[in-house]
Design a protein around this motif. Sequence first.
Motif, PDB file in Angstrom:
ATOM      1  N   GLU A  27     -23.548 -27.371  29.561  1.00  0.00           N
ATOM      2  CA  GLU A  27     -22.607 -26.393  29.489  1.00  0.00           C
ATOM      3  C   GLU A  27     -21.968 -26.071  30.953  1.00  0.00           C
ATOM      4  OE1 GLU A  27     -22.630 -23.531  26.122  1.00  0.00           O
ATOM      5  OE2 GLU A  27     -24.239 -24.468  25.820  1.00  0.00           O
ATOM      6  N   ARG A  28     -20.815 -26.426  31.324  1.00  0.00           N
ATOM      7  CA  ARG A  28     -20.430 -25.986  32.680  1.00  0.00           C
ATOM      8  C   ARG A  28     -20.445 -24.547  32.756  1.00  0.00           C
ATOM      9  NH1 ARG A  28     -20.597 -24.887  37.010  1.00  0.00           N
ATOM     10  NH2 ARG A  28     -18.851 -24.909  38.398  1.00  0.00           N
ATOM     11  N   GLN A  29     -19.711 -24.013  31.806  1.00  0.00           N
ATOM     12  CA  GLN A  29     -19.789 -22.362  31.324  1.00  0.00           C
ATOM     13  C   GLN A  29     -20.541 -21.884  30.488  1.00  0.00           C
ATOM     14  OE1 GLN A  29     -15.595 -21.733  31.247  1.00  0.00           O
ATOM     15  NE2 GLN A  29     -15.433 -20.869  33.451  1.00  0.00           N
ATOM     16  N   ILE A  30     -21.502 -21.173  30.733  1.00  0.00           N
ATOM     17  CA  ILE A  30     -22.536 -20.606  29.748  1.00  0.00           C
ATOM     18  C   ILE A  30     -21.990 -19.217  29.401  1.00  0.00           C
ATOM     19  CG2 ILE A  30     -24.947 -19.826  29.242  1.00  0.00           C
ATOM     20  CD1 ILE A  30     -25.742 -22.107  31.140  1.00  0.00           C
ATOM     21  N   TYR A  31     -21.424 -18.898  28.113  1.00  0.00           N
ATOM     22  CA  TYR A  31     -21.263 -17.796  27.521  1.00  0.00           C
ATOM     23  C   TYR A  31     -22.449 -17.084  26.800  1.00  0.00           C
ATOM     24  CZ  TYR A  31     -16.479 -19.021  28.538  1.00  0.00           C
ATOM     25  OH  TYR A  31     -15.348 -19.372  29.323  1.00  0.00           O
ATOM     26  N   LEU A  32     -22.569 -15.819  27.148  1.00  0.00           N
ATOM     27  CA  LEU A  32     -23.522 -15.070  26.480  1.00  0.00           C
ATOM     28  C   LEU A  32     -23.030 -14.187  25.329  1.00  0.00           C
ATOM     29  CD1 LEU A  32     -25.662 -13.415  29.401  1.00  0.00           C
ATOM     30  CD2 LEU A  32     -25.755 -15.782  28.601  1.00  0.00           C
ATOM     31  N   ASN A  33     -22.624 -14.935  24.263  1.00  0.00           N
ATOM     32  CA  ASN A  33     -21.891 -14.626  22.901  1.00  0.00           C
ATOM     33  C   ASN A  33     -22.800 -13.753  22.135  1.00  0.00           C
ATOM     34  OD1 ASN A  33     -19.327 -15.057  23.991  1.00  0.00           O
ATOM     35  ND2 ASN A  33     -19.274 -16.973  23.024  1.00  0.00           N
ATOM     36  N   ASP A  34     -24.005 -14.402  21.858  1.00  0.00           N
ATOM     37  CA  ASP A  34     -24.982 -13.682  20.889  1.00  0.00           C
ATOM     38  C   ASP A  34     -25.636 -12.385  21.411  1.00  0.00           C
ATOM     39  OD1 ASP A  34     -24.366 -16.009  19.276  1.00  0.00           O
ATOM     40  OD2 ASP A  34     -25.783 -16.996  20.259  1.00  0.00           O
ATOM     41  N   LYS A  35     -26.089 -11.699  20.416  1.00  0.00           N
ATOM     42  CA  LYS A  35     -26.881 -10.353  20.720  1.00  0.00           C
ATOM     43  C   LYS A  35     -28.288 -10.812  20.727  1.00  0.00           C
ATOM     44  CE  LYS A  35     -23.339  -7.677  21.113  1.00  0.00           C
ATOM     45  NZ  LYS A  35     -22.554  -8.613  22.127  1.00  0.00           N
ATOM     46  N   TYR A  45     -28.668 -15.970  25.386  1.00  0.00           N
ATOM     47  CA  TYR A  45     -28.325 -17.395  25.123  1.00  0.00           C
ATOM     48  C   TYR A  45     -29.443 -18.101  25.159  1.00  0.00           C
ATOM     49  CZ  TYR A  45     -26.667 -22.131  26.885  1.00  0.00           C
ATOM     50  OH  TYR A  45     -26.549 -23.373  27.112  1.00  0.00           O
ATOM     51  N   GLU A  46     -29.694 -19.049  24.090  1.00  0.00           N
ATOM     52  CA  GLU A  46     -30.729 -20.025  24.117  1.00  0.00           C
ATOM     53  C   GLU A  46     -30.406 -21.306  23.754  1.00  0.00           C
ATOM     54  OE1 GLU A  46     -34.992 -20.305  21.870  1.00  0.00           O
ATOM     55  OE2 GLU A  46     -34.193 -18.581  21.949  1.00  0.00           O
ATOM     56  N   LEU A  58     -33.471 -23.136  27.799  1.00  0.00           N
ATOM     57  CA  LEU A  58     -32.997 -21.952  28.690  1.00  0.00           C
ATOM     58  C   LEU A  58     -32.658 -21.002  28.005  1.00  0.00           C
ATOM     59  CD1 LEU A  58     -32.123 -21.241  31.686  1.00  0.00           C
ATOM     60  CD2 LEU A  58     -29.890 -22.238  30.889  1.00  0.00           C
ATOM     61  N   ILE A  59     -33.334 -19.690  28.374  1.00  0.00           N
ATOM     62  CA  ILE A  59     -32.995 -18.603  27.822  1.00  0.00           C
ATOM     63  C   ILE A  59     -32.616 -17.438  28.659  1.00  0.00           C
ATOM     64  CG2 ILE A  59     -34.021 -16.492  26.671  1.00  0.00           C
ATOM     65  CD1 ILE A  59     -36.273 -18.434  25.821  1.00  0.00           C
ATOM     66  N   ILE A  60     -31.215 -16.939  28.277  1.00  0.00           N
ATOM     67  CA  ILE A  60     -30.641 -15.941  29.300  1.00  0.00           C
ATOM     68  C   ILE A  60     -30.289 -14.757  28.589  1.00  0.00           C
ATOM     69  CG2 ILE A  60     -28.800 -15.446  30.866  1.00  0.00           C
ATOM     70  CD1 ILE A  60     -28.139 -18.513  30.980  1.00  0.00           C
ATOM     71  N   GLU A  61     -30.616 -13.466  29.379  1.00  0.00           N
ATOM     72  CA  GLU A  61     -30.671 -12.312  28.603  1.00  0.00           C
ATOM     73  C   GLU A  61     -29.620 -11.226  29.586  1.00  0.00           C
ATOM     74  OE1 GLU A  61     -34.489 -10.758  27.753  1.00  0.00           O
ATOM     75  OE2 GLU A  61     -34.961 -12.146  26.378  1.00  0.00           O
ATOM     76  N   ALA A  62     -28.708 -10.515  29.162  1.00  0.00           N
ATOM     77  CA  ALA A  62     -27.920  -9.636  29.921  1.00  0.00           C
ATOM     78  C   ALA A  62     -27.821  -8.476  29.164  1.00  0.00           C
ATOM     79  CB  ALA A  62     -26.873 -10.530  30.657  1.00  0.00           C
ATOM     80  N   ARG A  63     -28.296  -7.253  29.817  1.00  0.00           N
ATOM     81  CA  ARG A  63     -27.833  -6.121  29.327  1.00  0.00           C
ATOM     82  C   ARG A  63     -26.397  -5.516  29.332  1.00  0.00           C
ATOM     83  NH1 ARG A  63     -31.926  -1.865  29.939  1.00  0.00           N
ATOM     84  NH2 ARG A  63     -30.018  -0.377  29.485  1.00  0.00           N
ATOM     85  N   ILE A 167     -21.126 -16.601  31.966  1.00  0.00           N
ATOM     86  CA  ILE A 167     -20.273 -15.671  31.647  1.00  0.00           C
ATOM     87  C   ILE A 167     -21.203 -14.582  30.793  1.00  0.00           C
ATOM     88  CG2 ILE A 167     -17.991 -15.099  30.750  1.00  0.00           C
ATOM     89  CD1 ILE A 167     -17.759 -17.115  32.896  1.00  0.00           C
ATOM     90  N   PRO A 168     -21.122 -13.267  31.222  1.00  0.00           N
ATOM     91  CA  PRO A 168     -21.906 -12.381  30.293  1.00  0.00           C
ATOM     92  C   PRO A 168     -21.253 -12.235  29.192  1.00  0.00           C
ATOM     93  CG  PRO A 168     -21.578 -11.362  32.462  1.00  0.00           C
ATOM     94  CD  PRO A 168     -20.705 -12.712  32.324  1.00  0.00           C
ATOM     95  N   PHE A 169     -20.165 -12.222  28.659  1.00  0.00           N
ATOM     96  CA  PHE A 169     -19.418 -12.131  27.440  1.00  0.00           C
ATOM     97  C   PHE A 169     -18.125 -12.952  27.458  1.00  0.00           C
ATOM     98  CE2 PHE A 169     -18.602  -8.312  30.282  1.00  0.00           C
ATOM     99  CZ  PHE A 169     -17.200  -8.413  30.403  1.00  0.00           C
ATOM    100  N   SER A 170     -17.797 -13.331  26.185  1.00  0.00           N
ATOM    101  CA  SER A 170     -16.439 -14.050  26.174  1.00  0.00           C
ATOM    102  C   SER A 170     -15.213 -12.877  25.736  1.00  0.00           C
ATOM    103  CB  SER A 170     -16.437 -15.068  25.252  1.00  0.00           C
ATOM    104  OG  SER A 170     -16.545 -14.434  23.943  1.00  0.00           O
ATOM    105  N   ILE A 171     -14.063 -13.510  26.187  1.00  0.00           N
ATOM    106  CA  ILE A 171     -13.188 -12.714  25.951  1.00  0.00           C
ATOM    107  C   ILE A 171     -13.142 -11.936  24.422  1.00  0.00           C
ATOM    108  CG2 ILE A 171     -10.452 -12.578  25.757  1.00  0.00           C
ATOM    109  CD1 ILE A 171     -11.559 -12.757  28.808  1.00  0.00           C
ATOM    110  N   ASP A 172     -13.366 -12.779  23.730  1.00  0.00           N
ATOM    111  CA  ASP A 172     -12.898 -12.617  22.089  1.00  0.00           C
ATOM    112  C   ASP A 172     -14.111 -11.422  21.707  1.00  0.00           C
ATOM    113  OD1 ASP A 172     -15.134 -14.295  22.300  1.00  0.00           O
ATOM    114  OD2 ASP A 172     -15.096 -15.056  20.217  1.00  0.00           O
ATOM    115  N   VAL A 173     -15.136 -11.093  22.539  1.00  0.00           N
ATOM    116  CA  VAL A 173     -16.045 -10.038  22.141  1.00  0.00           C
ATOM    117  C   VAL A 173     -16.033  -8.932  23.142  1.00  0.00           C
ATOM    118  CG1 VAL A 173     -17.935 -11.625  21.155  1.00  0.00           C
ATOM    119  CG2 VAL A 173     -17.870 -11.233  23.576  1.00  0.00           C
TER     120      VAL A 173
END
Length: 191
Positions: A27-35, A45-46, A58-63, A167-173
């Motif tokens: 993915e070119r852009q990785i969206y962190l949409n999940d909790k 993101y996983e 790959l696992i990404i977590e962002a507060r 991207i820490p979150f997407s527009i829809d969230v």
Amino acid sequence: MNKINSEIKNDFITFTRLVIDRKNTTERQIYLNDKKPSRKDTNYYEKPLVYNPENIKLIIEARQDVRSCFRFKLRCQTFTDEPYFRFDSDGATHMNLDDSNGLLDRKVTTPHFNTYNNAGVVIAYKTVELKNPEVESVLLNDISLCFAHFCHESNIRFPEEEFSEVIPFSIDVIPLDLNNEDPLANIDFNG
């Protein structure tokens, strides 16, 4: 005393290969949409990376409430259950157990990378960039730039020589108050 990771200790060559060999994101852009299941205030993101023959995730977590608090992890559960390479932007100081260094050199503050030595013991380190306070500040204020630094250290690319953007979150969230009131109703634009 730190717990020893016996899989890494017994097969340090495979561990080293998992860190230094080229891996690719899809993915070119990785969206962190999940909790994150265990922390609802953390976006998550996983996904698997493209790498043969191992299954690396790959696992990404962002507060959500602290912009500069995030983690990047690599996990290969066919090799070891624990993440084998990690970046922590925030958190406790790590104390390396290497007795050959003085006490001050053994303390590694965040942000730092976590990996293992050939004895299977977790060690933390800072890159040259993270040792520079100005560069560190820039990295911590831009999750994508910091992710590129992580990708450089762990040899992850999209697809050839580029780095993915986080991207820490997407527009829809984005939480919005969607009522029927016009926020510009009482503003006089003519005077």
